[in-house]
Write a protein that holds these residues in place. Structure first.
Motif, mmCIF file in Angstrom:
data_model
loop_
_atom_site.group_PDB
_atom_site.id
_atom_site.type_symbol
_atom_site.label_atom_id
_atom_site.label_comp_id
_atom_site.label_asym_id
_atom_site.label_seq_id
_atom_site.Cartn_x
_atom_site.Cartn_y
_atom_site.Cartn_z
ATOM 1 N N PHE A 7 53.783 26.930 -126.191
ATOM 2 C CA PHE A 7 54.974 26.595 -128.251
ATOM 3 C C PHE A 7 56.047 27.090 -127.662
ATOM 4 O O PHE A 7 57.193 27.259 -128.293
ATOM 5 C CB PHE A 7 53.995 27.110 -129.334
ATOM 6 N N GLY A 8 56.820 27.956 -126.362
ATOM 7 C CA GLY A 8 57.902 28.736 -126.760
ATOM 8 C C GLY A 8 58.556 27.516 -125.281
ATOM 9 O O GLY A 8 60.243 27.569 -125.441
ATOM 10 N N HIS A 9 58.222 26.288 -125.473
ATOM 11 C CA HIS A 9 58.950 25.222 -124.852
ATOM 12 C C HIS A 9 59.457 24.316 -125.579
ATOM 13 O O HIS A 9 58.567 23.341 -126.942
ATOM 14 C CB HIS A 9 57.714 24.716 -123.337
ATOM 15 N N ALA A 10 60.624 24.067 -126.078
ATOM 16 C CA ALA A 10 61.590 23.568 -127.292
ATOM 17 C C ALA A 10 61.297 22.041 -126.570
ATOM 18 O O ALA A 10 60.966 21.703 -127.772
ATOM 19 C CB ALA A 10 62.839 24.104 -126.997
ATOM 20 N N GLU A 11 61.223 21.650 -126.177
ATOM 21 C CA GLU A 11 60.396 19.925 -125.631
ATOM 22 C C GLU A 11 59.662 19.601 -125.966
ATOM 23 O O GLU A 11 58.796 18.786 -126.342
ATOM 24 C CB GLU A 11 60.965 20.251 -123.733
ATOM 25 N N PHE A 12 58.244 20.622 -125.929
ATOM 26 C CA PHE A 12 56.951 20.314 -126.123
ATOM 27 C C PHE A 12 56.890 20.623 -127.337
ATOM 28 O O PHE A 12 55.836 19.637 -127.942
ATOM 29 C CB PHE A 12 56.037 21.476 -125.734
ATOM 30 N N ARG A 13 58.209 20.922 -128.072
ATOM 31 C CA ARG A 13 57.498 21.335 -129.787
ATOM 32 C C ARG A 13 57.962 19.995 -130.225
ATOM 33 O O ARG A 13 57.465 19.244 -130.854
ATOM 34 C CB ARG A 13 58.169 22.377 -130.147
ATOM 35 N N ALA A 14 59.379 19.273 -129.235
ATOM 36 C CA ALA A 14 59.677 18.114 -129.897
ATOM 37 C C ALA A 14 58.462 16.749 -129.406
ATOM 38 O O ALA A 14 58.133 15.878 -130.433
ATOM 39 C CB ALA A 14 61.105 17.450 -128.672
ATOM 40 N N LEU A 15 57.827 17.128 -128.726
ATOM 41 C CA LEU A 15 56.926 15.738 -128.222
ATOM 42 C C LEU A 15 55.589 15.852 -129.444
ATOM 43 O O LEU A 15 55.232 14.888 -129.576
ATOM 44 C CB LEU A 15 57.003 15.959 -126.847
ATOM 45 N N PHE A 16 54.693 17.880 -129.642
ATOM 46 C CA PHE A 16 54.306 17.286 -129.921
ATOM 47 C C PHE A 16 54.807 16.663 -131.411
ATOM 48 O O PHE A 16 53.349 16.162 -132.002
ATOM 49 C CB PHE A 16 53.981 19.215 -130.487
ATOM 50 N N LEU A 17 55.723 17.208 -132.419
ATOM 51 C CA LEU A 17 55.443 16.971 -133.828
ATOM 52 C C LEU A 17 55.598 14.874 -133.823
ATOM 53 O O LEU A 17 55.225 14.661 -134.489
ATOM 54 C CB LEU A 17 56.853 17.618 -133.899
ATOM 55 N N ALA A 18 56.579 14.720 -132.685
ATOM 56 C CA ALA A 18 56.792 12.948 -132.441
ATOM 57 C C ALA A 18 55.532 13.135 -132.478
ATOM 58 O O ALA A 18 54.631 11.371 -132.737
ATOM 59 C CB ALA A 18 57.422 13.419 -131.639
#
Length: 410
Positions: free
Chosen positions: A11-22
Motif C-alpha cells: 500500500f506504499g505504492h501510490a499507483e496501486f492505491r488508485a487501482l485498488f480503489l478503482a
C-alpha cells in the motif's frame, strides 16, 4: 529464496492505491446495478423468470467477449483502455436509467456494459505487475481479491436499500457515478505507459492473429496450461453456490440455512487468502496442487447429508483451500510476456468462468436425478480426482521450469 512482501510495502505504492480503489468502486457499482435492474425488470414484467434471465445475461458477455476484447489491453496503452472503458460504462448505465426506454433496449445496453468490462479487467490485471514488483504483486492481488468479496456483499446488501431510497433510475445513476470516479482515480493516480513492447521484431499482426497467438501461448506452454487447468478445478467446488438453497431444504433448513451455506465458502476464501499471504512464495507454489485437492475433498462428506453446522464447516474449509487461486493467478500473469498479458488474461478468465458455469449446470442435472447432497458429493469426488491430476502436471511443469521467457515490466 524470494522474500515475502509486507502489507505496508504494497500500500506504499501510490499507483496501486488508485487501482485498488478503482476496482472496489467498479465491483460495488456492478452489484448495485444488478439489484436495480432486477427490480426494474420485475416491476415492468412481474415475471420472476424474465428477472432471473436478465440477471443471468450479466455473465454472458464475459464468456462471449472475454477473449475477444481483452486483447485491446495489449494493443493500446492500458491506462487509456481503463479510462475509456470506465467512461463508456458510465454513459451506458446512465442511458439505462432513462425510464422511457423499452426493456429490450435496456437489456442490450446491459450486454454492452458487461462487454466493456472485459478490456477494463484485462488492462487492470496486466498493469498490476508493472506497478507491484515480485511478491508485492501477490499481496496486492490478495488485497484486491479479499476486498472484491466484501464489495460484492456490500453492493448486494446495500443495493436494495439504495433502490428503495432513490428508485431504480437513481440507483443506476449512482452506479454511473462509480465508473466516473474510477476513471478519475486512474487518470490522476496511474502513470501512462506505452503499449507493451513485443518480444519479436516482426510487425504486429491483425487483431485476430494476435488473439490466436495469445490462445496458442497458453495452450502450448506447460506452465501456463497447467495453471489454467488448476484454476478450472473451481468448476467442481463452486457448485455449492448453485445448490445451497435445495441442499438447505434437503437437510430441513429454510432461507436462513441457505444464507449461512452461501456465506460459508466466500468467508472461508477471505480467511484463506489472508493465511496464504503469510506463507513464503516457494511454499505457495509447492502447495497449489494439494490445496486444489483440499478444496474438493470436504464436499465428498456431503454424500452423508450432514446437518447445517457440519456442512457450513465443510464448505468453509473448502473455501479456505480455494485461496490457492490467488498464487495460481498471480503466477500465471507474472509468467506471461508483458506484451500478451491482456489477451492471456482473457483466455484464462473465460476458461475459469466457463468451468464454473458448466460445473453448476452439471451439478443441477445430477441433483434433479438424485439429490443435492449426492450432487455435491459427486462433484467433490470428481474434483478431487481432477485436482490430483492437475497438481501432478503442475509439479512436472514446475520442476522442468517450462514457461515463456521472462520480460521486464515497463
Amino acid at each position: 529464496m524470494i522474500e515475502r512482501a509486507r502489507w505496508r510495502d504494497v500500500f506504499g505504492h501510490a499507483e496501486f492505491r488508485a487501482l485498488f480503489l478503482a476496482g472496489v468502486l467498479s465491483v460495488a457499482g456492478d452489484q448495485l446495478a444488478r439489484v436495480a435492474l432486477s427490480v426494474l425488470v420485475f416491476d415492468r414484467t412481474n415475471s420472476a423468470g424474465l428477472t432471473a434471465l436478465t440477471y443471468a445475461l450479466t455473465y454472458v458477455p464475459d464468456l462471449l467477449f472475454g477473449p475477444l476484447l481483452a486483447g485491446f489491453a495489449d494493443r493500446y496503452p492500458r491506462r487509456t483502455v481503463m479510462i475509456v472503458t470506465d467512461v463508456a460504462r458510465a454513459v451506458l448505465v446512465a442511458a439505462m436509467a432513462i425510464e422511457a426506454l423499452p426493456l429490450l433496449v435496456v437489456i442490450l445496453l446491459l450486454l454492452a456494459l458487461q462487454a466493456f468490462g472485459s478490456p477494463f479487467n484485462a488492462a487492470r490485471a496486466a498493469t498490476l505487475p508493472a506497478v507491484l514488483p515480485g511478491d508485492h504483486y501477490v499481496l496486492g492481488k490478495a488485497a484486491n481479491d479479499m476486498v472484491v468479496q466484501f464489495s460484492q456483499v456490500l453492493g448486494f446488501g446495500t443495493g436494495g436499500v439504495v433502490v428503495v431510497a432513490v428508485g431504480t433510475s437513481g440507483g443506476l445513476l449512482l452506479d454511473s457515478a462509480t465508473f466516473l470516479l474510477s476513471a478519475a482515480l486512474i487518470a490522476f493516480g496511474v502513470q501512462q505507459r506505452p503499449v507493451p513492447a513485443r518480444d519479436t521484431d516482426k510487425p504486429r499482426g491483425s487483431y485476430f492473429k494476435d488473439l490466436a497467438a495469445g490462445f496458442s501461448l497458453v495452450v502450448r506452454t506447460p506452465k501456463l496450461r497447467t495453471l489454467v487447468i488448476l484454476a478450472t478445478i473451481a468448476g467442481f467446488y463452486v457448485t455449492v453456490e448453485g445448490l445451497a438453497v435445495p441442499y438447505a431444504h434437503e437437510i430441513g433448513g429454510g432461507p436462513e440455512a441457505a444464507g449461512l451455506l452461501l456465506a460459508a465458502s466466500p468467508a472461508g476464501a477471505v480467511a484463506g487468502m489472508w493465511l496464504i499471504t503469510l506463507w513464503s512464495p516457494d511454499a505457495r507454489m509447492r502447495l497449489l496442487g494439494p490445496l486444489a485437492v483440499l478444496a474438493c475433498v470436504p464436499l465428498i462428506v456431503c454424500f452423508l447429508a450432514p446437518g447445517l453446522l457440519p456442512t457450513v464447516a465443510l464448505w468453509t474449509v473448502s473455501g479456505m483451500a480455494s485461496a490457492y487461486h490467488l498464487p495460481t493467478s498471480a503466477a500465471f500473469v507474472q509468467a506471461v510476456p508483458d506484451s500478451q498479458r491482456g489477451q492471456a488474461f482473457g483466455v484464462a478468465s473465460t476458461a475459469l468462468k466457463s468451468s464454473q458455469g458448466i460445473g453448476i449446470l452439471l451439478a443441477g442435472l445430477i441433483a434433479d436425478q438424485s439429490s443435492p447432497s449426492v450432487a455435491v458429493g459427486v462433484m467433490g469426488t470428481a474434483g478431487a480426482v481432477a485436482a490430483l491430476a492437475a497438481g501432478a502436471a503442475w509439479s512436472r511443469a514446475r520442476r522442468a521450469g517450462t514457461g515463456p521467457p521472462e520480460t521486464k515490466d515497463r
